[in-house]
Design a protein around this motif. Structure first.
Motif, mmCIF file in Angstrom:
data_model
loop_
_atom_site.group_PDB
_atom_site.id
_atom_site.type_symbol
_atom_site.label_atom_id
_atom_site.label_comp_id
_atom_site.label_asym_id
_atom_site.label_seq_id
_atom_site.Cartn_x
_atom_site.Cartn_y
_atom_site.Cartn_z
ATOM 1 N N UNK A 82 4.453 -15.542 -2.976
ATOM 2 C CA UNK A 82 3.729 -14.289 -3.011
ATOM 3 C C UNK A 82 3.026 -14.169 -4.362
ATOM 4 N N UNK A 83 1.702 -14.090 -4.347
ATOM 5 C CA UNK A 83 0.937 -14.046 -5.601
ATOM 6 C C UNK A 83 0.164 -12.750 -5.723
ATOM 7 N N UNK A 84 0.694 -11.707 -5.106
ATOM 8 C CA UNK A 84 -0.047 -10.451 -5.089
ATOM 9 C C UNK A 84 0.702 -9.318 -5.772
ATOM 10 N N UNK A 85 -0.109 -8.350 -6.185
ATOM 11 C CA UNK A 85 0.415 -7.051 -6.604
ATOM 12 C C UNK A 85 0.002 -6.057 -5.517
ATOM 13 N N UNK A 86 0.987 -5.391 -4.946
ATOM 14 C CA UNK A 86 0.727 -4.479 -3.827
ATOM 15 C C UNK A 86 0.852 -3.041 -4.305
ATOM 16 N N UNK A 87 -0.188 -2.263 -4.071
ATOM 17 C CA UNK A 87 -0.174 -0.854 -4.458
ATOM 18 C C UNK A 87 -0.253 0.020 -3.214
ATOM 19 N N UNK A 88 0.575 1.067 -3.202
ATOM 20 C CA UNK A 88 0.522 2.053 -2.122
ATOM 21 C C UNK A 88 0.640 3.459 -2.708
ATOM 22 N N UNK A 89 -0.027 4.449 -2.088
ATOM 23 C CA UNK A 89 -0.986 4.270 -0.996
ATOM 24 C C UNK A 89 -2.332 3.776 -1.527
ATOM 25 N N UNK A 90 -3.231 3.438 -0.655
ATOM 26 C CA UNK A 90 -4.571 3.015 -1.087
ATOM 27 C C UNK A 90 -5.430 4.226 -1.446
#
Lengths: 114, 115
Positions: A1-9
């Motif tokens: 996994x090479x992502x940074x996940x942000x929530x909500x958009x």
């Protein structure tokens, strides 16, 4: 996994609301950052966490409250915001808190305060 | 606040043209210089991180040079393609002064490549 996940958009909140932005990474990065970007301006640093401890606070108003519950998660708690706080909030991470490695950014949360 | 300047602010080129942009920054307390590409509705993506004076880095058709003594970096794109359309941001990382330990972004150069 090479992502940074942000929530909500996207988030629309009233000036009396309390909300939280969430950021997650599973790359083993030990430094995490919050940036704020207003239209036609560059991203501005808000907070830096290094090994889950707050290392830089760029004199951000207390209505923004960061939290790093573990090495993979970074939250930004929002309370009593003003319309001028409407912006894109970007989270980023890097291997350690030093500049020799590139930052991995999330795609951001677009916040509108009404 | 660190003064980071990028020029031009925007650039329109035709497909196949080669182009370059400039980033200037204070040379004192310099540690590293980052370049990012930011496409609309996506995340900023790291292109290069450069630390040594005279450093040159290349990634496909994109390359960058660094002069830490005079405080500037150039980004070059050879044979621009429409997919190169994005905002290109530079950001010095400082090892001293009031900007110690911070990545400070310039305003960016908005590149539009027309087919």
């Amino acid at each position: 996994d090479t992502e940074v996940t942000q929530t909500p958009k996207h988030l629309v909140m009233g000036m009396t609301n309390k909300k939280s932005l969430k950021c997650e990474q599973h790359m083993g990065h030990r430094a995490m950052y919050w940036y704020k970007q207003k239209a036609k301006k560059p991203p501005e640093l808000m907070f830096v966490y290094s090994y889950e401890k707050l290392s830089i606070n760029e004199s951000v108003p207390s209505r923004f409250s960061p939290e790093c519950p573990n090495s993979s998660l970074l939250n930004l708690h929002l309370h009593a915001l003003q319309p001028e706080d409407s912006a894109l909030y970007l989270c980023a991470s890097s291997q350690v808190e030093q500049g020799a490695g590139g930052y991995t950014f999330g795609s951001g949360t677009r916040l509108t305060v009404v | 606040i660190l003064n980071v300047e990028q020029s031009p602010q925007s650039l329109h080129v035709q497909e196949g043209d080669s182009t370059n942009f400039t980033c200037s920054f204070p040379s004192s307390n310099f540690y590293a210089l980052h370049w990012y590409r930011w496409e609309t509705a996506k995340s900023p993506e790291a292109l290069f991180v450069m630390t040594l004076n005279g450093d040159e880095k290349k990634k496909g058709r994109i390359s960058a040079t660094l002069n830490t003594k005079e405080g500037y970096s150039y980004l070059y794109i050879k044979g621009s393609q429409p997919e190169d359309s994005a905002t290109y941001l530079c950001a010095p990382f400082n090892a001293g002064g009031t900007s110690y330990g911070k990545l400070t972004f310039g305003q960016g150069t908005i590149l539009t490549v027309h087919p």
